[in-house]
Design a protein around this motif. Structure first.
Motif, PDB file in Angstrom:
ATOM      1  N   ASN A  68       0.821  -1.208   0.000  1.00  0.00           N
ATOM      2  CA  ASN A  68       0.000   0.000   0.000  1.00  0.00           C
ATOM      3  C   ASN A  68       0.853   1.256   0.000  1.00  0.00           C
ATOM      4  O   ASN A  68       0.468   2.261   0.596  1.00  0.00           O
ATOM      5  N   SER A  69       1.978   1.209  -0.668  1.00  0.00           N
ATOM      6  CA  SER A  69       2.899   2.344  -0.623  1.00  0.00           C
ATOM      7  C   SER A  69       2.259   3.631  -1.138  1.00  0.00           C
ATOM      8  O   SER A  69       2.635   4.722  -0.729  1.00  0.00           O
ATOM      9  N   TYR A  70       1.264   3.518  -1.994  1.00  0.00           N
ATOM     10  CA  TYR A  70       0.587   4.698  -2.521  1.00  0.00           C
ATOM     11  C   TYR A  70      -0.183   5.458  -1.432  1.00  0.00           C
ATOM     12  O   TYR A  70      -0.516   6.626  -1.604  1.00  0.00           O
ATOM     13  N   LEU A  71      -0.449   4.811  -0.301  1.00  0.00           N
ATOM     14  CA  LEU A  71      -1.188   5.462   0.781  1.00  0.00           C
ATOM     15  C   LEU A  71      -0.320   6.412   1.598  1.00  0.00           C
ATOM     16  O   LEU A  71      -0.839   7.276   2.294  1.00  0.00           O
ATOM     17  N   PHE A  72       0.996   6.226   1.538  1.00  0.00           N
ATOM     18  CA  PHE A  72       1.893   6.959   2.415  1.00  0.00           C
ATOM     19  C   PHE A  72       2.881   7.785   1.605  1.00  0.00           C
ATOM     20  O   PHE A  72       3.751   7.238   0.943  1.00  0.00           O
ATOM     21  N   SER A  73       2.760   9.097   1.688  1.00  0.00           N
ATOM     22  CA  SER A  73       3.720   9.960   1.003  1.00  0.00           C
ATOM     23  C   SER A  73       5.029   9.976   1.791  1.00  0.00           C
ATOM     24  O   SER A  73       5.058   9.655   2.990  1.00  0.00           O
ATOM     25  N   ALA A  74       6.086  10.378   1.137  1.00  0.00           N
ATOM     26  CA  ALA A  74       7.376  10.495   1.820  1.00  0.00           C
ATOM     27  C   ALA A  74       7.279  11.514   2.953  1.00  0.00           C
ATOM     28  O   ALA A  74       7.849  11.308   4.031  1.00  0.00           O
ATOM     29  N   ASP A  75       6.544  12.605   2.722  1.00  0.00           N
ATOM     30  CA  ASP A  75       6.371  13.615   3.776  1.00  0.00           C
ATOM     31  C   ASP A  75       5.699  13.018   5.011  1.00  0.00           C
ATOM     32  O   ASP A  75       6.119  13.260   6.142  1.00  0.00           O
ATOM     33  N   PHE A  76       4.640  12.229   4.786  1.00  0.00           N
ATOM     34  CA  PHE A  76       3.945  11.599   5.913  1.00  0.00           C
ATOM     35  C   PHE A  76       4.879  10.668   6.677  1.00  0.00           C
ATOM     36  O   PHE A  76       4.912  10.680   7.910  1.00  0.00           O
ATOM     37  N   LEU A  77       5.637   9.857   5.956  1.00  0.00           N
ATOM     38  CA  LEU A  77       6.538   8.910   6.615  1.00  0.00           C
ATOM     39  C   LEU A  77       7.635   9.633   7.390  1.00  0.00           C
ATOM     40  O   LEU A  77       8.008   9.199   8.487  1.00  0.00           O
ATOM     41  N   HIS A  78       8.138  10.738   6.853  1.00  0.00           N
ATOM     42  CA  HIS A  78       9.115  11.541   7.601  1.00  0.00           C
ATOM     43  C   HIS A  78       8.499  12.054   8.905  1.00  0.00           C
ATOM     44  O   HIS A  78       9.122  11.991   9.969  1.00  0.00           O
ATOM     45  N   GLN A  79       7.282  12.580   8.813  1.00  0.00           N
ATOM     46  CA  GLN A  79       6.608  13.088  10.010  1.00  0.00           C
ATOM     47  C   GLN A  79       6.348  11.968  11.015  1.00  0.00           C
ATOM     48  O   GLN A  79       6.492  12.160  12.226  1.00  0.00           O
ATOM     49  N   LEU A  80       5.977  10.819  10.517  1.00  0.00           N
ATOM     50  CA  LEU A  80       5.723   9.674  11.390  1.00  0.00           C
ATOM     51  C   LEU A  80       6.978   9.301  12.171  1.00  0.00           C
ATOM     52  O   LEU A  80       6.934   9.087  13.386  1.00  0.00           O
ATOM     53  N   ILE A  81       8.106   9.253  11.481  1.00  0.00           N
ATOM     54  CA  ILE A  81       9.370   8.912  12.146  1.00  0.00           C
ATOM     55  C   ILE A  81       9.753   9.993  13.153  1.00  0.00           C
ATOM     56  O   ILE A  81      10.148   9.698  14.281  1.00  0.00           O
ATOM     57  N   ARG A  82       9.590  11.244  12.775  1.00  0.00           N
ATOM     58  CA  ARG A  82       9.954  12.341  13.673  1.00  0.00           C
ATOM     59  C   ARG A  82       9.066  12.402  14.910  1.00  0.00           C
ATOM     60  O   ARG A  82       9.497  12.830  15.974  1.00  0.00           O
ATOM     61  N   ASN A  83       7.807  12.015  14.760  1.00  0.00           N
ATOM     62  CA  ASN A  83       6.835  12.189  15.839  1.00  0.00           C
ATOM     63  C   ASN A  83       6.294  10.878  16.397  1.00  0.00           C
ATOM     64  O   ASN A  83       5.218  10.864  16.987  1.00  0.00           O
TER      65      ASN A  83
END
Length: 103
Positions: A68-83
């Motif tokens: 489901n990689s289309y569900l998660f943008s790179a920006d979202f994944l960066h924010q997820l890791i940071r937060n």
């Protein structure tokens, strides 16, 4: 963390070469077959073949991201890791499972 699988759980061993082996049915599995087991309502437990550690959450996260990689943008994944220890982490561990359970 080592733990025994509840009765009825399909136990899967993951080998260093990324191969999955269904201990319950004595056969190798693809990720797609693992997904089908879960879609059929089966619970799975994935055990690292070397360490005997339960790596189920990591493998299931890998499946979600790969399929489901289309569900998660790179920006979202960066924010997820940071937060991950903040509000987003709380949302993913507390709120989202409850929403999915009610669905």
């Amino acid at each position: 963390m080592k733990r025994h699988a509840p009765e009825g759980t399909v136990v899967i061993r993951k080998y260093p070469n990324r191969r999955l082996y269904d201990v319950t049915r004595s056969k190798h599995l693809t990720l797609d077959e693992l997904v089908e087991l879960i879609k059929q309502g089966r619970e799975v437990q994935v055990i690292d073949s070397k360490t005997r550690e339960d790596i189920t959450p990591a493998v299931l996260a890998q499946v979600v991201l790969e399929q489901n990689s289309y569900l998660f943008s790179a920006d979202f994944l960066h924010q997820l890791i940071r937060n991950q220890d903040g509000l987003i982490g709380d949302f993913l561990t507390e709120f989202l499972p409850k929403v999915l359970d009610s669905y």
